[in-house]
Scaffold this active site. Structure first.
Site, short mmCIF file in Angstrom:
data_model
loop_
_atom_site.label_atom_id
_atom_site.label_comp_id
_atom_site.label_asym_id
_atom_site.label_seq_id
_atom_site.Cartn_x
_atom_site.Cartn_y
_atom_site.Cartn_z
N HIS A 40 -5.57 -6.65 4.22
CA HIS A 40 -4.93 -7.78 4.88
C HIS A 40 -5.15 -9.06 4.07
O HIS A 40 -4.22 -9.86 3.88
CB HIS A 40 -5.49 -7.96 6.29
CG HIS A 40 -4.96 -6.99 7.29
ND1 HIS A 40 -5.43 -5.71 7.38
CD2 HIS A 40 -4.00 -7.11 8.23
CE1 HIS A 40 -4.78 -5.08 8.35
NE2 HIS A 40 -3.91 -5.90 8.87
N GLU A 88 -0.80 -4.18 2.55
CA GLU A 88 -1.09 -3.71 3.90
C GLU A 88 0.16 -3.13 4.55
O GLU A 88 0.08 -2.19 5.33
CB GLU A 88 -1.67 -4.87 4.72
CG GLU A 88 -2.10 -4.53 6.13
CD GLU A 88 -0.98 -4.74 7.14
OE1 GLU A 88 -1.03 -4.11 8.21
OE2 GLU A 88 -0.05 -5.51 6.84
#
Length: 389
Positions: free
Chosen positions: A338, A32
């Protein structure tokens, strides 16, 4: 309330003893590649006592390095953990953090103070950085947080209050959030108070696979400096959609003062086994009816998968789960970037077994085994018909 000022710490350098300790070295551009790596590293360091060094912080972002909201999280963690820090300045691409003992109390953290100007940087991301470490260290704390409360690319205050905190409560972590001023983009100026209670035991493991029946849907509207009829129209639209499920929604309204104007709508869902939330912010020229419909469509897409949590909550459960008394497992519609990033980060700080595998026709299953070994499926499972974000 303790005055938290930058002068409390020697941010430029650390003492000689600090340099003799083994650091967990982290590539901040991995996965991410955003502020999440910084925030989760801070929380893990506070809880394990292990110092870390992050390099290449947000290296691929248009504005690389630490920004005000990230720096406020560093500042909060350092204050609460009595830490020694190096590289804590705006735009920094490298950060070193050596934690001490976590200390509770009353504190004020202001994103605008860090930026030196008005900022709508999310204060809820700051709250999520330190909440679990405070609770699991047996400390009670009251945090006054100033900045953005309802902004894009982050969990809004209503999501945290009505989705994230109830999910933590199921694991034995107690906290409450009171929102006093709304901070919408771009003016910010929001204010909320987070009260964290000390946990009297390690987190309880969860087993949330099929969500089971949907037990309740809350429709939370936060509005500032806009006509009241927007709320009424939004409620009428939401009631029409939710009526299709056979449930009666609970309507919660927050009419809050703010520097600017804005409206935020959150659908907070409690299922038999799990929680989910769907947030939409109002935009200029977009009717509230469309805003509600967008949130509703996100809910429907999640509900069809029968997974237990939304993909935002999926990665937020990892931190308490690695300190639980036994294995935890939950399902979510997709393996977001994430989620994958936190799964990659956890074993750098502690021994833990992790699994990410397909579940059903449209989902993935996360399994966390505290003290276990190995990572299964980190580069494989996606969830049918979904891609990582």
């Amino acid at each position: 309330m303790k005055c938290t000022c930058w002068g409390w710490y020697n941010w430029a350098k650390m003492d000689t003893q600090a340099h003799t300790r083994d650091f967990v070295v982290i590539d901040g551009s991995y996965g991410e590649g955003g502020g999440q790596i910084v925030r989760v590293s801070l929380a893990l360091s506070m809880l394990t006592g292990r110092p870390f060094e992050i390099r290449n912080i947000r290296a691929r972002r248009p504005n690389p390095g630490l920004q005000p909201q990230h720096l406020t999280a560093v500042y909060a963690a350092a204050t609460l953990a009595q830490a020694r820090v190096e590289g804590a300045y705006l735009g920094s691409s490298t950060l070193r953090f050596i934690p001490g003992e976590i200390e509770g109390g009353e504190f004020l953290f202001n994103v605008e103070e860090i930026s030196g100007a008005g900022s709508a940087g999310s204060v809820l991301l700051v709250a999520q950085t330190v909440l679990v470490p405070l609770a699991l260290s047996g400390q009670s704390a009251t945090l006054r947080l100033l900045g953005g409360t309802h902004v894009g690319w982050s969990p809004g205050a209503d999501y945290v209050k009505y989705v994230y905190l109830p999910a933590l409560r199921e694991m034995g972590i107690e906290a409450d959030l009171h929102i006093e001023y709304a901070g919408f983009y771009p003016k910010g100026g929001g204010m909320c108070t987070l009260r964290v209670k000390p946990a009297d035991a390690p987190p309880q493991p969860i087993e949330w696979l099929d969500r089971g029946t949907i037990q309740s849907i809350k429709v939370i509207t936060t509005i500032s400096n806009l006509p009241d009829h927007i709320v009424r129209r939004g409620d009428e639209t939401a009631e029409t959609f939710i009526g299709l499920t056979g449930l009666r929604p609970e309507f919660i309204h927050h009419f809050l003062p703010s520097r600017g104007f804005g409206v935020s709508l959150t659908l907070a869902v409690k299922a038999e086994h799990g929680y989910a939330g769907f947030i939409r912010l109002g935009r200029r020229g977009v009717a509230i009816e469309q805003v509600v419909e967008e949130a509703w469509n996100e809910f429907v897409a999640w509900a069809k998968t029968r997974t237990a949590v939304d993909h935002f909550l999926a990665d937020q459960l990892l931190l308490p789960a690695v300190f639980a008394t036994g294995p935890s497992t939950w399902t979510t519609p997709k393996a977001s970037s994430h989620l994958r990033t936190v799964l990659w980060l956890l074993p750098k700080f502690m021994q833990v077994g992790l699994e990410l595998t397909p579940w059903g026709e449209q989902g993935v299953q996360v399994k966390v085994v505290p003290g276990g070994e190995g990572i299964i499926g980190l580069n494989g499972a996606e969830g049918s018909n979904h891609t990582s974000t």
